[in-house]
Design an enzyme around this catalytic site. Structure first.
Site, PDB file in Angstrom:
ATOM      1  N   LEU A  90       0.702  -1.284  -0.010  1.00 30.54           N
ATOM      2  CA  LEU A  90      -0.139   0.067  -0.209  1.00 30.54           C
ATOM      3  C   LEU A  90       0.863   1.181  -0.188  1.00 30.54           C
ATOM      4  O   LEU A  90       2.033   1.112   0.488  1.00 30.54           O
ATOM      5  CB  LEU A  90      -0.995  -0.041   1.210  1.00 30.54           C
ATOM      6  CG  LEU A  90      -2.024  -1.200   1.387  1.00 30.54           C
ATOM      7  CD1 LEU A  90      -2.649  -1.041   2.648  1.00 30.54           C
ATOM      8  CD2 LEU A  90      -2.673  -1.421   0.106  1.00 30.54           C
ATOM      9  N   CYS A  91       0.362   2.382  -0.380  1.00 30.34           N
ATOM     10  CA  CYS A  91       1.071   3.542  -0.451  1.00 30.34           C
ATOM     11  C   CYS A  91       1.062   4.441   0.641  1.00 30.34           C
ATOM     12  O   CYS A  91       0.525   5.561   0.890  1.00 30.34           O
ATOM     13  CB  CYS A  91       0.546   4.442  -1.807  1.00 30.34           C
ATOM     14  SG  CYS A  91       0.493   3.483  -3.473  1.00 30.34           S
ATOM     15  N   THR A  92       1.504   3.699   1.849  1.00 28.63           N
ATOM     16  CA  THR A  92       1.590   4.327   3.091  1.00 28.63           C
ATOM     17  C   THR A  92       2.455   3.836   3.963  1.00 28.63           C
ATOM     18  O   THR A  92       2.723   2.568   4.021  1.00 28.63           O
ATOM     19  CB  THR A  92       0.236   4.376   3.740  1.00 28.63           C
ATOM     20  OG1 THR A  92       0.366   4.868   5.313  1.00 28.63           O
ATOM     21  CG2 THR A  92      -0.353   2.895   3.653  1.00 28.63           C
TER      22      THR A  92
ATOM     23  N   LEU B   7      -6.962   1.026  -1.740  1.00 28.23           N
ATOM     24  CA  LEU B   7      -6.215   0.942  -2.903  1.00 28.23           C
ATOM     25  C   LEU B   7      -6.861  -0.348  -3.892  1.00 28.23           C
ATOM     26  O   LEU B   7      -6.288  -0.437  -4.886  1.00 28.23           O
ATOM     27  CB  LEU B   7      -4.845   0.382  -2.586  1.00 28.23           C
ATOM     28  CG  LEU B   7      -3.783   1.592  -2.819  1.00 28.23           C
ATOM     29  CD1 LEU B   7      -4.353   2.594  -1.599  1.00 28.23           C
ATOM     30  CD2 LEU B   7      -2.279   1.180  -2.555  1.00 28.23           C
TER      31      LEU B   7
END
Length: 413
Positions: free
Chosen positions: A363-365, A403
């Site tokens: 995930l983009c975190t 996402l």
């Protein structure tokens, strides 16, 4: 290193090994992954769930009725399995109610608690003949309206927000201002309303906190709960038949956690049952509502290594799962002090530790962190990372839509 050295168990539950791999339900992990067809996935061992219920039956006083809190793991196959082992099911939504009723368990062995029950949910619950645990005066009126409409006298209990808090709980759900239950000092007025509405009041429910590993604190909470219900029972026009003492039994998630001393909990419960409950509430059936303690240690979350990368001297293993499936292992969006769950390379379970790695999702975190600087065997792309203690509050307690990655499979083995 064996699987038993990796699990921080509080009972007889243990995963085994088959040909050097983690075995779940007697099936080697690679074979299980091939059978399921893809990663990530959750796998739950039915034999470990059964063993946990047997441990409780052997240790707790025989008068205790065990209920399973479906919210901990509402997978239909898990609920179906437990319905044949426990005395009742506790639900918190119409969806969970449908899963519970599909097991074939008697409706009078199902309780429905939780704030904000919608009128339609209340109507379905009254029609099904289950026990509604009232969280407010508004709910009492809605239950009565549904009963009149359906020609049924609804069976209810009062969920009480006690005037004490439980120290050491992972999540406090009683004491002080709460959205849960009716403040103890407001219960007398609710009792009068219940009488006026002609509801069938069977008893009381107090759930003050969850994930507690201290037997003395749990014992104190149970004693104070019994004292509170005895006082409230004197104001009721009907005898107490249902005495839900809540649950809150914790399981260890990290090396610093010590398992709950179940024998001490049992000894305290025996004193309460033989003493104040028998003397002051002779018709009451004491209930323990357990979720995490029944299923938490029976499950694993399995995710495959997609990439192995080095960043300024730190080794990262990027996997095809992450916090969108197993939020609790990642630290619940930074809301708690994060500690690593037990973790292993499931297809190299007997290989010695060789390197420090950080396991992250895709995930983009930066919050998508499953294991921070853990010592693992040398790990390659396509190896299987296993997160233990994943049987409770996993998939359905995680932001699966974040996402848009596919949902993981679940299997009861």
């Amino acid at each position: 290193m064996t699987a038993s050295e990796l699990i921080i168990g509080s009972g007889p539950a243990d995963f085994g090994t088959v040909a050097g791999e983690l075995a779940i339900g007697g099936i080697g992990l690679s074979r299980l992954a091939a059978r399921i067809g893809s990663t990530p996935f959750f796998a739950y061992d039915r034999s470990l769930i059964t063993e946990r219920v047997q441990l409780l039956r052997q240790t707790l006083p025989p008068a205790i009725r065990l209920h399973y809190a479906v919210k901990a793991n509402p997978m239909p196959a898990v609920v179906q399995h437990l319905a044949g082992l426990v005395d009742g099911l506790d639900v918190a939504s119409a969806g969970e109610l449908a899963v519970a009723l599909d097991t074939g368990i008697r409706p009078d062995r199902i309780g429905f608690a939780g704030p904000g029950k919608a009128p339609a949910e209340i109507g379905r619950a009254v029609a099904a003949g289950i026990t509604l645990e009232l969280e407010s005066e508004t709910e009492a009126r809605r239950v009565a309206e549904a009963g009149v409409r359906l020609g049924i006298r609804p069976r209810v209990a009062i969920r009480v927000n006690p005037d004490f808090a439980v120290r050491g709980s992972g999540m406090r759900m009683g004491g002080g201002p709460q959205q849960f239950g009716v403040d103890a000092e407001r219960v007398p007025d609710l009792l009068r309303l219940i009488t006026a509405l002609d509801l069938d009041l069977i008893g009381f429910h107090v759930f003050a906190g969850s994930q507690n590993l201290n037997a003395d604190i749990l014992g104190e909470a149970q004693r104070r709960t019994v004292e509170l219900i005895i006082a409230l029972a004197e104001l009721s026009s009907t005898p107490v038949r249902y005495l839900n003492l809540g649950g809150g039994f914790g399981i260890p998630y990290s090396e610093r956690d010590r398992p709950l001393d179940l024998t001490r909990v049992a000894a305290n419960l025996a004193e309460l049952i033989d003493g104040p409950i028998a003397n002051r509430l002779p018709e009451a059936r004491p209930v323990l509502e357990l979720g995490r303690y029944l299923v938490g240690e029976s499950g694993v979350y399995v995710t495959r290594v997609l990439d192995r990368k080095l960043s300024r001297g730190e080794q990262f293993l990027v996997v095809d799962g992450g916090m969108h499936h197993q939020l609790a292992a990642s630290g619940n969006l930074g809301q708690v002090i994060r500690r690593n769950y037990p973790v292993a390379v499931g297809n190299k379970i007997t290989e010695p530790p060789a390197e420090v790695s950080t396991v992250v999702g895709r995930l983009c975190t930066p919050l998508d962190l499953l294991a921070d600087k853990v010592v693992l065997p040398t790990t390659a792309v396509d190896d299987l990372i296993v997160i233990f203690q994943a049987g409770a509050y996993g998939l359905t307690a995680s932001p699966t839509a974040f996402l848009g990655h596919p949902a993981p499979a679940e299997a009861l083995i």
